[in-house]
Write a protein that holds these residues in place. Sequence first.
Motif, mmCIF file in Angstrom:
data_model
loop_
_atom_site.group_PDB
_atom_site.id
_atom_site.type_symbol
_atom_site.label_atom_id
_atom_site.label_comp_id
_atom_site.label_asym_id
_atom_site.label_seq_id
_atom_site.Cartn_x
_atom_site.Cartn_y
_atom_site.Cartn_z
ATOM 1 N N SER A 52 35.110 22.980 26.777
ATOM 2 C CA SER A 52 35.981 23.808 25.951
ATOM 3 C C SER A 52 35.378 23.995 24.566
ATOM 4 O O SER A 52 35.375 25.103 24.020
ATOM 5 N N ALA A 53 34.838 22.916 24.000
ATOM 6 C CA ALA A 53 34.216 23.001 22.679
ATOM 7 C C ALA A 53 33.008 23.930 22.722
ATOM 8 O O ALA A 53 32.809 24.746 21.814
ATOM 9 N N LEU A 54 32.208 23.838 23.765
ATOM 10 C CA LEU A 54 31.021 24.689 23.882
ATOM 11 C C LEU A 54 31.376 26.152 24.086
ATOM 12 O O LEU A 54 30.597 27.032 23.733
ATOM 13 N N MET A 59 25.710 29.937 20.332
ATOM 14 C CA MET A 59 24.596 29.443 21.140
ATOM 15 C C MET A 59 23.256 29.612 20.440
ATOM 16 O O MET A 59 22.391 28.756 20.546
ATOM 17 N N GLN A 60 23.057 30.706 19.732
ATOM 18 C CA GLN A 60 21.782 30.893 19.034
ATOM 19 C C GLN A 60 21.620 29.825 17.956
ATOM 20 O O GLN A 60 20.521 29.342 17.718
ATOM 21 N N CYS A 61 22.699 29.461 17.316
ATOM 22 C CA CYS A 61 22.658 28.380 16.328
ATOM 23 C C CYS A 61 22.258 27.080 17.012
ATOM 24 O O CYS A 61 21.400 26.351 16.520
ATOM 25 N N ALA A 81 20.893 18.810 26.421
ATOM 26 C CA ALA A 81 21.840 19.606 25.635
ATOM 27 C C ALA A 81 21.787 21.074 26.036
ATOM 28 O O ALA A 81 22.826 21.735 26.153
ATOM 29 N N LEU A 82 20.595 21.597 26.284
ATOM 30 C CA LEU A 82 20.457 23.008 26.661
ATOM 31 C C LEU A 82 20.980 23.290 28.070
ATOM 32 O O LEU A 82 21.260 24.429 28.404
ATOM 33 N N PRO A 91 29.821 31.710 30.542
ATOM 34 C CA PRO A 91 29.108 32.981 30.641
ATOM 35 C C PRO A 91 28.050 33.065 29.532
ATOM 36 O O PRO A 91 28.224 32.479 28.461
ATOM 37 N N ASN A 92 26.994 33.768 29.804
ATOM 38 C CA ASN A 92 25.934 33.998 28.823
ATOM 39 C C ASN A 92 25.362 32.716 28.240
ATOM 40 O O ASN A 92 25.424 32.501 27.032
ATOM 41 N N PRO A 93 24.797 31.854 29.102
ATOM 42 C CA PRO A 93 24.171 30.642 28.545
ATOM 43 C C PRO A 93 23.019 31.039 27.613
ATOM 44 O O PRO A 93 22.469 32.126 27.734
#
Length: 96
Positions: A52-54, A59-61, A81-82, A91-93
């Motif tokens: 939920s936090a992710l 993501m770029q950060c 982590a990645l 969606p959109n990893p």
Amino acid sequence: MEAYQKVAIVVLLLVAITNAQTICNVSMDGLTACKPSVTPPNPTPPSATCCSALSHANMQCLCSYKNSKLLPSLGIDPNLALQLPAKCKLPNPPNC
């Protein structure tokens, strides 16, 4: 000089944590929830709280920490982590 850079990064991170209580739009509680999933040698599957936090993360950060020496110094494996966004089926990893 390298030691100075490490200290500067840690200080900046601590300032960011103290002031904003988030990193890349992930709360400190969210980061804490994700830590067991990114800590070797036996990472756990990400919890619902972590995912939920992710889901709110920039993501770029987060990608900007990929090659950081800071993460391993905190016991975090950047490769694990990645993998979290995919494990959370977000969606959109990130494409780091």
